[in-house]
Design a protein around this motif. Structure first.
Motif, PDB file in Angstrom:
ATOM      1  N   ALA A  75       0.846  -1.351   0.087  1.00 11.41           N
ATOM      2  CA  ALA A  75      -0.022  -0.038   0.021  1.00 11.41           C
ATOM      3  C   ALA A  75       0.815   1.267  -0.081  1.00 11.41           C
ATOM      4  O   ALA A  75       0.658   2.233  -0.591  1.00 11.41           O
ATOM      5  N   VAL A  76       1.962   1.271   0.735  1.00 14.19           N
ATOM      6  CA  VAL A  76       2.806   2.349   0.867  1.00 14.19           C
ATOM      7  C   VAL A  76       3.514   2.770  -0.570  1.00 14.19           C
ATOM      8  O   VAL A  76       3.605   3.809  -0.981  1.00 14.19           O
ATOM      9  N   LEU A  77       3.694   1.514  -1.107  1.00 15.94           N
ATOM     10  CA  LEU A  77       4.741   1.723  -2.506  1.00 15.94           C
ATOM     11  C   LEU A  77       3.636   2.261  -3.561  1.00 15.94           C
ATOM     12  O   LEU A  77       3.923   2.915  -4.465  1.00 15.94           O
ATOM     13  N   ALA A  78       2.493   1.592  -3.380  1.00 15.70           N
ATOM     14  CA  ALA A  78       1.479   2.053  -4.227  1.00 15.70           C
ATOM     15  C   ALA A  78       0.992   3.529  -4.130  1.00 15.70           C
ATOM     16  O   ALA A  78       0.870   4.361  -5.128  1.00 15.70           O
ATOM     17  N   VAL A  79       1.025   3.903  -2.935  1.00 13.48           N
ATOM     18  CA  VAL A  79       0.489   5.525  -2.877  1.00 13.48           C
ATOM     19  C   VAL A  79       1.756   6.377  -3.096  1.00 13.48           C
ATOM     20  O   VAL A  79       1.700   7.238  -4.139  1.00 13.48           O
TER      21      VAL A  79
END
Length: 300
Positions: A11-15
């Motif tokens: 999720a962090v990498l996607a955001v």
């Protein structure tokens, strides 16, 4: 006690990649609320904010940037280990993600994707269509489908189907009222459906014939950003439209639309399925490549 998992790190990498909670949520098949909650829990666990949030934008904090730079390689190694384990599967399972554009998705859906699902029911295929050209590795896709001339040189590519062509079409009623353009410059006297590209610019209609090239900034009563909407406008007699041939082939064959300037629309590059080279592909990935090669041979 809360412990971050791989999904939270994804999720962090996607955001970070999308600079958008909504875009990241769409990429990962989550709701925006769930995405925000996952990031908030991780930030609370770490005791530091990873993102600056405003009503207009999302950006990494200094701490967030350092976190992403350290986590991304490790997560890639973990994914590699998981792929290596999956490569030992005898039966394809799991998920495959494909990035393409809408016209290509319609071309490959039945002969490739749906046939694959019939053969391998334990695999889920996630097809994402968008006009922009993406880095399939950075954005977490297993495959991309684009015209051959747009495939990155470091990718393995499998040609699919015949070379593509553009088609300029109008309804019979429109041509009866306004006449038929014979050369590209005639379009300056016609009503045309304008097309907005994903980057916001207006598409210029391109023509080629015997070494001559023409780029036309058409004018008309409406601007649209999706081929299916443009098709409706053309069928309703609003004006001429510029399409990939497969999007209007059925209408041409049925007589609902009439093709014009055909001698100015030569063949384009073929569609290609492409993917990065991997040492340990999953059984699902290997089976998809095998079927793509089978489809490519059948369509030669």
């Amino acid at each position: 006690m809360y412990q971050p998992g791989l999904n939270d790190l994804d999720a962090v990498l996607a955001v970070a990649r999308r600079s958008s909670f909504r875009g990241a949520a769409l990429d990962l098949g989550m709701s925006t609320t769930a995405m925000s909650s996952a990031i908030a829990k991780l930030e609370a666990h770490l005791g530091v904010r990873l993102f600056n949030r405003t009503t207009r934008s999302v950006s990494l904090t200094d701490a967030g940037r350092a976190f992403v730079e350290q986590v991304a390689p490790g997560l890639e190694d973990i994914r590699g280990a998981m792929d290596a384990a999956r490569s030992q599967q005898a039966k394809p399972s799991g998920m495959l993600r494909i990035n393409t554009f809408a016209t290509a998705a319609r071309e490959i859906l039945a002969p490739l994707v749906l046939e694959y699902l019939r053969r391998h029911p334990d695999v889920h295929v996630d097809v994402v269509t968008e006009g922009r050209l993406v880095d399939v590795v950075a954005e977490g896709f297993d495959f991309g489908v684009r015209m051959a001339n747009l495939v990155p040189t470091d990718m393995i590519a499998i040609p699919l189907g015949e070379p593509q062509r553009h088609a300029i079409v109008a309804s019979p009623a429109y041509l009866k009222k306004h006449g038929r353009p014979r050369v590209p410059s005639d379009l300056f006297r016609h009503r045309c459906i304008r097309v907005r590209l994903p980057n916001g610019s207006l598409f210029r209609w391109e023509f080629r014939k015997r070494g001559q090239t023409a780029l036309i900034d058409v004018t008309g009563p409406i601007t649209l950003d999706e081929a299916s909407l443009s098709r409706i406008a053309v069928l309703e007699g609003i004006g001429l439209g510029f399409f990939m041939e497969p999007d209007v082939r059925g209408d041409i064959e049925a007589g609902r639309l009439v093709r014009v300037l055909e001698d100015w629309t030569p063949e384009l590059a073929r569609l290609c399925l492409y993917y990065p080279g991997r040492r340990n592909s999953s059984a699902a990935h290997t089976a998809f490549v095998a079927l793509a090669r089978e489809v490519a041979v059948a369509r030669k």
